[in-house]
Motif scaffolding. Structure first.
Motif, PDB file in Angstrom:
ATOM      1  N   UNK A 203       0.821  -1.065  -0.065  1.00 36.53           N
ATOM      2  CA  UNK A 203      -0.033  -0.035   0.128  1.00 36.53           C
ATOM      3  C   UNK A 203       0.939   1.397  -0.067  1.00 36.53           C
ATOM      4  N   UNK A 204       1.828   1.228   0.917  1.00 34.76           N
ATOM      5  CA  UNK A 204       2.727   2.553   0.925  1.00 34.76           C
ATOM      6  C   UNK A 204       3.375   2.590  -0.366  1.00 34.76           C
ATOM      7  N   UNK A 205       3.917   1.553  -1.101  1.00 33.05           N
ATOM      8  CA  UNK A 205       4.710   1.511  -2.420  1.00 33.05           C
ATOM      9  C   UNK A 205       3.786   1.977  -3.413  1.00 33.05           C
ATOM     10  N   UNK A 206       2.662   1.950  -3.208  1.00 37.59           N
ATOM     11  CA  UNK A 206       1.482   2.319  -4.408  1.00 37.59           C
ATOM     12  C   UNK A 206       1.464   3.968  -4.090  1.00 37.59           C
ATOM     13  N   UNK A 207       1.451   4.144  -2.849  1.00 35.55           N
ATOM     14  CA  UNK A 207       1.153   5.567  -2.352  1.00 35.55           C
ATOM     15  C   UNK A 207       2.257   6.391  -2.800  1.00 35.55           C
ATOM     16  N   UNK A 208       3.504   6.001  -2.727  1.00 34.73           N
ATOM     17  CA  UNK A 208       4.984   6.450  -2.952  1.00 34.73           C
ATOM     18  C   UNK A 208       4.815   6.674  -4.533  1.00 34.73           C
ATOM     19  N   UNK A 209       4.312   5.655  -5.532  1.00 36.48           N
ATOM     20  CA  UNK A 209       4.035   5.855  -6.800  1.00 36.48           C
ATOM     21  C   UNK A 209       3.204   7.421  -7.153  1.00 36.48           C
ATOM     22  N   UNK A 210       1.997   7.327  -6.323  1.00 35.32           N
ATOM     23  CA  UNK A 210       1.199   8.674  -6.365  1.00 35.32           C
ATOM     24  C   UNK A 210       1.855   9.870  -6.251  1.00 35.32           C
ATOM     25  N   UNK A 211       2.765   9.857  -5.373  1.00 33.81           N
ATOM     26  CA  UNK A 211       3.541  11.208  -4.805  1.00 33.81           C
ATOM     27  C   UNK A 211       4.739  11.484  -5.657  1.00 33.81           C
ATOM     28  N   UNK A 212       5.338  10.581  -6.449  1.00 37.06           N
ATOM     29  CA  UNK A 212       6.450  10.957  -7.163  1.00 37.06           C
ATOM     30  C   UNK A 212       6.160  11.439  -8.471  1.00 37.06           C
ATOM     31  N   UNK A 213       6.147  12.722  -8.531  1.00 36.41           N
ATOM     32  CA  UNK A 213       5.801  13.563  -9.602  1.00 36.41           C
ATOM     33  C   UNK A 213       7.105  13.904 -10.607  1.00 36.41           C
ATOM     34  N   UNK A 214       7.499  13.034 -11.153  1.00 41.02           N
ATOM     35  CA  UNK A 214       8.910  12.960 -11.753  1.00 41.02           C
ATOM     36  C   UNK A 214       9.137  11.668 -12.693  1.00 41.02           C
ATOM     37  N   UNK A 215       9.638  12.081 -13.853  1.00 37.01           N
ATOM     38  CA  UNK A 215      10.013  11.013 -14.695  1.00 37.01           C
ATOM     39  C   UNK A 215      11.496  10.642 -14.724  1.00 37.01           C
ATOM     40  N   UNK A 216      11.573   9.425 -14.329  1.00 38.79           N
ATOM     41  CA  UNK A 216      12.969   8.731 -14.177  1.00 38.79           C
ATOM     42  C   UNK A 216      13.142   7.598 -15.079  1.00 38.79           C
ATOM     43  N   UNK A 217      14.485   7.461 -15.475  1.00 40.10           N
ATOM     44  CA  UNK A 217      14.870   6.161 -16.380  1.00 40.10           C
ATOM     45  C   UNK A 217      15.601   4.993 -15.426  1.00 40.10           C
ATOM     46  N   UNK A 218      15.676   5.360 -14.423  1.00 36.06           N
ATOM     47  CA  UNK A 218      16.747   4.362 -13.689  1.00 36.06           C
ATOM     48  C   UNK A 218      16.609   4.420 -12.236  1.00 36.06           C
ATOM     49  N   UNK A 219      16.674   3.224 -11.544  1.00 35.69           N
ATOM     50  CA  UNK A 219      16.372   3.142  -9.870  1.00 35.69           C
ATOM     51  C   UNK A 219      17.791   2.512  -9.490  1.00 35.69           C
TER      52      UNK A 219
END
Lengths: 157, 157
Positions: A20-36
């Motif tokens: 649930x928190x990981x999904x929440x994190x994806x809602x918050x991240x307002x940035x496009x990135x290419x690598x993790x």
């Protein structure tokens, strides 16, 4: 991690909350990135799920060793730095930003090595007293967190 | 992974099964190792749990790119090879050994680079038709496996 329980309550953090928190994190991240980049070990499961969610195969890890117990107080060695020759925007992830020592040093080393790459940071937990705040996080940590990847695997069936 | 579903049944693999199988894997592994390498992304959660179980902080990852879709059929590039200067016995983990192409190449590269290190391999799933068998595995794969780290994070709540 240097953050040790003193009189803090221990709180079990099950897989369901992590999801649930990981999904929440994806809602918050307002940035496009290419690598993790996962800070190992803590950020590895999170990085794997985020890689799947964003369909990013460029999922790496980085290692650190803290020297809290020696004379080199508070110093962190960063190693196994991933190749980022084609990366432009890189998200660094960890389970918790605690003292912030690790994240500060990881950012310093990566920015020195790859000055044209933009690095941002995300974590599930963040302790207000840390010397750096991640760009995105889900929960403030006020308890000792018993992450499922630590607790579940050690529990007898 | 090159293994694509044809007429195979798709089978959801929830966290609970992953946890039980990871425990099963620890029962099977009759070998003492000092470091763990996850083949990214698939092996990352498994590596994190095994690191916790065995209390091993030397948990690394390694990356591969397959070229199945190009003229370099079946070839695999291995990169982000971890530093193993103090390692003696290293366990390489992945979620599934499918064609075996990835594992064969990872082993080849690591053994060339670190000829005195002993490498062994473990996975949750193994497909009998693979060109290499891991030293330890839990289940034979006869279905298309929908791993929780892929399925859960994409599902709407």
């Amino acid at each position: 991690m240097s953050w040790k329980p003193t009189k803090m309550e221990k709180c079990y953090y099950p897989y369901e909350d992590f999801l649930a928190d990981t999904k929440d994190l994806t809602d918050k991240i307002d940035w496009k990135f290419d690598s993790i980049i996962a800070i190992a070990r803590g950020g590895m499961s999170l990085a794997q799920l985020l890689g799947e969610y964003y369909d990013i195969r460029e999922v790496y890890s980085i290692n650190t060793i803290g020297y809290e117990d020696t004379t080199k107080l508070g110093s962190v060695k960063v190693f196994n730095i991933p190749e980022l020759y084609e990366a432009k925007n890189v998200l660094i992830v960890d389970d918790i930003v605690d003292s912030g020592d690790t994240l500060v040093e990881v950012l310093k080393v990566l920015r020195q090595m790859y000055p044209t790459v933009i690095f941002k940071t995300a974590s599930l937990f963040y302790k207000k007293s840390a010397k750096i705040a991640p760009d995105w996080y889900v929960q403030e940590a006020d308890k000792w967190i018993g992450f499922f990847w630590t607790e579940d695997i050690k529990r007898k069936i």
